[in-house]
Design a protein around this motif. Sequence first.
Motif, PDB file in Angstrom:
ATOM      1  N   UNK A  22      -0.667   1.947  -5.333  1.00  0.00           N
ATOM      2  CA  UNK A  22      -0.011   0.735  -4.853  1.00  0.00           C
ATOM      3  C   UNK A  22       1.411   0.719  -5.406  1.00  0.00           C
ATOM      4  N   UNK A  23       2.290   0.119  -4.633  1.00  0.00           N
ATOM      5  CA  UNK A  23       3.691  -0.031  -5.026  1.00  0.00           C
ATOM      6  C   UNK A  23       3.915  -1.509  -5.304  1.00  0.00           C
ATOM      7  N   UNK A  38       0.863  -1.179   0.000  1.00  0.00           N
ATOM      8  CA  UNK A  38       0.000   0.000   0.000  1.00  0.00           C
ATOM      9  C   UNK A  38       0.897   1.227   0.000  1.00  0.00           C
ATOM     10  N   UNK A  39       0.700   2.126  -0.962  1.00  0.00           N
ATOM     11  CA  UNK A  39       1.534   3.308  -1.040  1.00  0.00           C
ATOM     12  C   UNK A  39       0.878   4.526  -0.436  1.00  0.00           C
ATOM     13  N   UNK A  40      -0.310   4.850  -0.905  1.00  0.00           N
ATOM     14  CA  UNK A  40      -0.972   6.075  -0.484  1.00  0.00           C
ATOM     15  C   UNK A  40      -2.456   5.971  -0.805  1.00  0.00           C
ATOM     16  N   UNK A  41      -3.244   6.735  -0.077  1.00  0.00           N
ATOM     17  CA  UNK A  41      -4.676   6.781  -0.328  1.00  0.00           C
ATOM     18  C   UNK A  41      -5.160   8.182   0.018  1.00  0.00           C
ATOM     19  N   UNK A  42      -6.000   8.754  -0.848  1.00  0.00           N
ATOM     20  CA  UNK A  42      -6.555  10.073  -0.575  1.00  0.00           C
ATOM     21  C   UNK A  42      -8.015  10.099  -1.025  1.00  0.00           C
ATOM     22  N   UNK A  43      -8.755  11.052  -0.490  1.00  0.00           N
ATOM     23  CA  UNK A  43     -10.181  11.143  -0.759  1.00  0.00           C
ATOM     24  C   UNK A  43     -10.555  12.578  -1.089  1.00  0.00           C
ATOM     25  N   UNK A  44     -11.530  12.734  -1.977  1.00  0.00           N
ATOM     26  CA  UNK A  44     -12.210  14.010  -2.173  1.00  0.00           C
ATOM     27  C   UNK A  44     -13.663  13.743  -1.825  1.00  0.00           C
ATOM     28  N   UNK A  87      -1.652   4.017  -9.963  1.00  0.00           N
ATOM     29  CA  UNK A  87      -2.585   4.953  -9.339  1.00  0.00           C
ATOM     30  C   UNK A  87      -3.974   4.666  -9.892  1.00  0.00           C
ATOM     31  N   UNK A  88      -4.882   4.329  -8.978  1.00  0.00           N
ATOM     32  CA  UNK A  88      -6.259   3.974  -9.316  1.00  0.00           C
ATOM     33  C   UNK A  88      -7.188   4.999  -8.702  1.00  0.00           C
TER      34      UNK A  88
END
Length: 148
Positions: free
Chosen positions: A142-143, A84-90, A122-123
Motif C-alpha cells: 500500500x502507498x 493500492x500499490x501492488x499485489x502478488x501471489x505465490x 509491504x504486508x
Amino acid sequence: MIDRSFIGRSFPSLTTGVETGRLRAFARATGQRDPIYWDSAAAQAAGYRDIPAPLTFVFTLDLERDDPFYFINEMKIELAHVLHGEQSFTYGVPICAGDEVTLISKVVDIYDKKGGAMEFVILETSAQNQLGEDLGSMTRTIVVRNPK
C-alpha cells in the motif's frame, strides 16, 4: 511517519472455512469456465480433493476478518491517504472446498520516497490448510500519501 517498529510484526491469525458456494461465486465473478470450478466430480477426476479455488481467492478469505483494514487501522494509518500499490501471489497446494484455511499476516517492510511524501507498507499473508500444507502467500503493497 509510519512507525517502523511494525516491520516484522505479525497480526492475529484468521482461520476460516472454504464453502463450495463461495468458490462458485468467485469462479463466476472471475469468469472461470472449466468444470472443475463448478462440479465436485470433475474436480476430483482432475486430481483435486474437491472444487478448487480460482487463483487469488486467498485475498477474499483475508476479507473475512472483522476489520478488513486491520493492519491499516492497527498501524494508525489514515485510510483516506491509502492507495493500492501492488499485489502478488505465490501458490502452493490448491485451496479446495471444505478446507479450513489459516492466514497469518506480517509487515515485511516500510519505506518512504520523495522525502517522506509517500510511504510504502509491504504486508505478506501466508496461508495454510487444516493438513498443515502450504497454500501459498499474498504480498500487498500500500502507498500512503503524506500531504504537507
